[in-house]
Design a protein around this motif. Sequence first.
Motif, PDB file in Angstrom:
ATOM      1  N   PHE B  71     -35.073  66.562 -26.940  1.00 52.30           N
ATOM      2  CA  PHE B  71     -34.395  65.640 -28.411  1.00 52.30           C
ATOM      3  C   PHE B  71     -33.741  63.974 -27.763  1.00 52.30           C
ATOM      4  O   PHE B  71     -33.699  62.908 -28.261  1.00 52.30           O
ATOM      5  N   ARG B  72     -32.914  64.599 -26.175  1.00 53.27           N
ATOM      6  CA  ARG B  72     -32.720  63.679 -25.583  1.00 53.27           C
ATOM      7  C   ARG B  72     -33.569  62.255 -25.227  1.00 53.27           C
ATOM      8  O   ARG B  72     -33.371  61.547 -25.538  1.00 53.27           O
ATOM      9  N   THR B  73     -34.836  63.220 -24.547  1.00 50.17           N
ATOM     10  CA  THR B  73     -35.690  61.816 -23.777  1.00 50.17           C
ATOM     11  C   THR B  73     -36.415  61.307 -25.408  1.00 50.17           C
ATOM     12  O   THR B  73     -36.879  59.791 -25.333  1.00 50.17           O
ATOM     13  N   GLU B  74     -36.036  62.041 -26.554  1.00 52.89           N
ATOM     14  CA  GLU B  74     -36.950  61.183 -27.796  1.00 52.89           C
ATOM     15  C   GLU B  74     -36.297  60.227 -28.549  1.00 52.89           C
ATOM     16  O   GLU B  74     -36.937  59.790 -29.053  1.00 52.89           O
ATOM     17  N   GLU B  77     -32.790  58.242 -25.724  1.00 50.67           N
ATOM     18  CA  GLU B  77     -33.229  57.193 -23.848  1.00 50.67           C
ATOM     19  C   GLU B  77     -33.566  56.513 -24.968  1.00 50.67           C
ATOM     20  O   GLU B  77     -33.359  55.188 -23.959  1.00 50.67           O
ATOM     21  N   PRO B  78     -34.498  55.954 -25.818  1.00 49.75           N
ATOM     22  CA  PRO B  78     -35.061  54.652 -26.393  1.00 49.75           C
ATOM     23  C   PRO B  78     -33.801  53.534 -26.734  1.00 49.75           C
ATOM     24  O   PRO B  78     -34.276  52.532 -26.634  1.00 49.75           O
ATOM     25  N   VAL B  79     -32.817  54.292 -27.378  1.00 46.86           N
ATOM     26  CA  VAL B  79     -31.633  53.915 -27.825  1.00 46.86           C
ATOM     27  C   VAL B  79     -30.382  52.870 -26.710  1.00 46.86           C
ATOM     28  O   VAL B  79     -29.787  51.923 -27.054  1.00 46.86           O
ATOM     29  N   ARG B  80     -30.807  53.432 -25.508  1.00 45.70           N
ATOM     30  CA  ARG B  80     -29.744  53.387 -24.729  1.00 45.70           C
ATOM     31  C   ARG B  80     -29.626  52.063 -24.856  1.00 45.70           C
ATOM     32  O   ARG B  80     -28.222  52.129 -24.143  1.00 45.70           O
ATOM     33  N   ARG B  88     -27.216  49.478 -31.996  1.00 46.31           N
ATOM     34  CA  ARG B  88     -27.496  50.621 -32.298  1.00 46.31           C
ATOM     35  C   ARG B  88     -27.394  51.635 -32.852  1.00 46.31           C
ATOM     36  O   ARG B  88     -28.078  52.514 -32.705  1.00 46.31           O
ATOM     37  N   LEU B  89     -26.481  52.172 -33.863  1.00 49.42           N
ATOM     38  CA  LEU B  89     -26.883  52.451 -35.130  1.00 49.42           C
ATOM     39  C   LEU B  89     -28.231  52.642 -35.700  1.00 49.42           C
ATOM     40  O   LEU B  89     -28.080  53.709 -36.080  1.00 49.42           O
ATOM     41  N   ARG B  90     -28.018  51.523 -35.554  1.00 51.22           N
ATOM     42  CA  ARG B  90     -29.343  51.164 -36.612  1.00 51.22           C
ATOM     43  C   ARG B  90     -30.949  51.825 -35.834  1.00 51.22           C
ATOM     44  O   ARG B  90     -31.491  52.710 -36.259  1.00 51.22           O
ATOM     45  N   ALA B  91     -30.549  51.286 -34.582  1.00 56.49           N
ATOM     46  CA  ALA B  91     -31.857  52.210 -33.501  1.00 56.49           C
ATOM     47  C   ALA B  91     -31.847  54.079 -33.506  1.00 56.49           C
ATOM     48  O   ALA B  91     -33.300  54.111 -33.610  1.00 56.49           O
ATOM     49  N   LEU B  92     -30.654  53.760 -33.813  1.00 58.34           N
ATOM     50  CA  LEU B  92     -30.576  55.473 -33.121  1.00 58.34           C
ATOM     51  C   LEU B  92     -31.243  56.271 -34.668  1.00 58.34           C
ATOM     52  O   LEU B  92     -32.515  57.244 -34.522  1.00 58.34           O
ATOM     53  N   CYS B  93     -31.242  55.858 -35.565  1.00 59.45           N
ATOM     54  CA  CYS B  93     -31.673  55.736 -37.417  1.00 59.45           C
ATOM     55  C   CYS B  93     -33.404  56.358 -36.881  1.00 59.45           C
ATOM     56  O   CYS B  93     -33.728  57.346 -37.466  1.00 59.45           O
TER      57      CYS B  93
END
Lengths: 199, 199
Positions: B71-74, B77-80, B88-93
């Motif tokens: 989960f962390r990788t997928e 990580e892409p959002v860090r 970042r919240l948008r990217a996270l979603c």
Amino acid sequence: MSPRHSAAEAMQTRDAILDRSVAIASAEGLEGLTIGRLAAELGMSKSGVIGHFGSKEALQLAVLDRAGEVFRTEVWEPVRATPPGLPRLRALCEEWISYLERGVFPGGCFFVAAAHEFDGRPGAVRDAVEARFDAWRGRLVKEAGRAAEAGDLPDGTEPEQLAFELMGVVMAANHAVQLHRDPQAPARARRAVRAKLGA
Amino acid sequence: MSPRHSAAEAMQTRDAILDRSVAIASAEGLEGLTIGRLAAELGMSKSGVIGHFGSKEALQLAVLDRAGEVFRTEVWEPVRATPPGLPRLRALCEEWISYLERGVFPGGCFFVAAAHEFDGRPGAVRDAVEARFDAWRGRLVKEAGRAAEAGDLPDGTEPEQLAFELMGVVMAANHAVQLHRDPQAPARARRAVRAKLGA
DNA sequence: ATAGCAATCGAACGTTCGGACGCTAAGGTG
DNA sequence: CACCTTAGCGTCCGAACGTTCGATTGCTAT
């Protein structure tokens, strides 16, 4: 003990089995429901239990039906008298959240739990669960559509999208109550519903 | 057969066990994961499998860790690299929904499934699942708080409430994909997120 | 009075579960 | 080379699983 042999008493037995089954399955899942445990808790033999249903899968389907009756009584019936459209949709959401809050099923929403348990395994149980969700979503969409037609919802509101989002709100509440024992969850859910349907 | 005896090869074996375990548990649940089945699919003995973990519960906790790494990788990580706050919240979603859409776990979100499976049974597994959700929700709340501080969210937006509603959106999408195989679910989820976080 | 039906029991079935045990054989270390 | 650790195997166990079977019992219709 005194076995029961009349048809009327047999129905009582069947009812008792289903009541206990709903309680067990709600807390531990439809697969956690075992015939041996049912028999032990009811003070009967395993064959006496399964004789009423024929197989475990048939028992699970009967339990699903019974849980459906409970849901209908607790969530749908109180709302039938409310006028269709936005008022009924609001009442529906309120009863739905209240049903989670009151702990009608000790393990939270019976159908959400069953959906997660069976969504990966084909079979009659999975199909029955899916059918129940389809029916429920259809009801939400219908009321949302009536509300939109009446002009009670913001322009451009799609009933399908609204139903999707309402499902999400209630599922989040269910999750917060069951996993986190968060007492604020129903209030959060009500607030989210209010944001969508107004006060 | 040729048993492996070096520490490095043992770690490879352990990895293979965990990979297979994640695949099985994703589709059939952490309880559906059985040592005998693992052994059969991996061409090893049951004792060879369980020797790496000690008990089934320890295996389940290790599987949860492995799924957490995925989960962390997928998703994380892409959002860090994205700037904190609203972007970042948008990217996270987006990554979160995409993770459901891509079918990273064949059974849908691993943790939502585990939460429903274990929310009714006390124990180490339940605690671990709850801790992971707490951590994830904390992340959402933190980014939402930053976004609110920066004035990027409507006045009066509460980070906790927003996180609750975002959880709901994703859970609805997960449910629609897994139970109804609804291909529109990710689009609906994106639309719901856009309504909350803007385009 | 009697035949038949249905509810229930108790026992057994074959399978699968998680786990425990002792063994073999290879790697690492002195 | 000798020793110790350990990955992995094969086997076994007790418990629980769902299901099947015949026997028993009581109600009901003839």
